[in-house]
Design a protein around this motif. Sequence first.
Motif, PDB file in Angstrom:
ATOM      1  N   UNK A  41       1.245  -1.159  -0.345  1.00 44.25           N
ATOM      2  CA  UNK A  41      -0.065  -0.108  -0.168  1.00 44.25           C
ATOM      3  C   UNK A  41       0.772   1.135   0.279  1.00 44.25           C
ATOM      4  N   UNK A  42       1.648   1.354   0.682  1.00 41.88           N
ATOM      5  CA  UNK A  42       2.557   2.385   0.649  1.00 41.88           C
ATOM      6  C   UNK A  42       3.303   2.726  -0.349  1.00 41.88           C
ATOM      7  N   UNK A  43       3.887   2.092  -1.092  1.00 38.74           N
ATOM      8  CA  UNK A  43       4.518   1.703  -2.436  1.00 38.74           C
ATOM      9  C   UNK A  43       3.406   2.192  -3.887  1.00 38.74           C
ATOM     10  N   UNK A  44       2.336   2.146  -3.700  1.00 39.49           N
ATOM     11  CA  UNK A  44       1.422   2.172  -4.413  1.00 39.49           C
ATOM     12  C   UNK A  44       0.871   3.770  -4.325  1.00 39.49           C
ATOM     13  N   UNK A  45       0.689   4.598  -2.991  1.00 35.56           N
ATOM     14  CA  UNK A  45       0.098   5.060  -2.962  1.00 35.56           C
ATOM     15  C   UNK A  45       1.086   6.179  -3.266  1.00 35.56           C
ATOM     16  N   UNK A  46       2.258   6.187  -3.167  1.00 36.06           N
ATOM     17  CA  UNK A  46       3.342   7.114  -3.307  1.00 36.06           C
ATOM     18  C   UNK A  46       3.757   7.309  -5.085  1.00 36.06           C
ATOM     19  N   UNK A  50       1.770  14.718 -10.127  1.00 31.77           N
ATOM     20  CA  UNK A  50       2.321  15.544  -9.848  1.00 31.77           C
ATOM     21  C   UNK A  50       2.895  16.395  -9.076  1.00 31.77           C
ATOM     22  N   UNK A  51       2.196  15.851  -7.589  1.00 28.91           N
ATOM     23  CA  UNK A  51       2.712  16.008  -6.641  1.00 28.91           C
ATOM     24  C   UNK A  51       3.704  16.005  -5.653  1.00 28.91           C
ATOM     25  N   UNK A  52       4.419  17.189  -5.578  1.00 24.80           N
ATOM     26  CA  UNK A  52       5.682  17.517  -4.437  1.00 24.80           C
ATOM     27  C   UNK A  52       6.246  17.705  -3.734  1.00 24.80           C
ATOM     28  N   UNK A  53       4.828  18.935  -2.893  1.00 18.28           N
ATOM     29  CA  UNK A  53       5.550  19.601  -1.909  1.00 18.28           C
ATOM     30  C   UNK A  53       6.011  18.643  -0.842  1.00 18.28           C
ATOM     31  N   UNK A  54       5.443  17.343  -0.406  1.00 15.53           N
ATOM     32  CA  UNK A  54       6.624  16.741   0.573  1.00 15.53           C
ATOM     33  C   UNK A  54       6.494  14.921  -0.093  1.00 15.53           C
TER      34      UNK A  54
END
Length: 81
Positions: A39-44, A51-55
Motif C-alpha cells: 500500500x505505501x508503494x502504491x500510494x506513492x 505531479x505532487x511535489x510539496x513533500x
Amino acid sequence: MNTSYGLGEVFSNELESGTTVAGAVKAELALLQKIYTSPIDARAELVANTDHASFDVKKYMETYKEKMRETIINAVDDSVQ
C-alpha cells in the motif's frame, strides 16, 4: 493508511493511450493488487502520477507507520475492535 483510488483510472488511461482492452485490464488489476500487497508503494506511485511535489509521500507514510506501530500492537493486544 487507506489508499484511495478511482476505480478504472488506469484502465481508462491505458485505453486512451492506445493499449488493447486486455492490456488495460491487466494494468488495472496490477495496480489494484499492488494497493493490497504494497500500500505505501502504491500510494506513492498514485500521488507521483499527479505531479505532487510539496513533500515526500512515501517517506511520510513510512514514518507514520513506524510511529503508529506500538499503538496498533497495543490496541490489538487489548482486543480493541
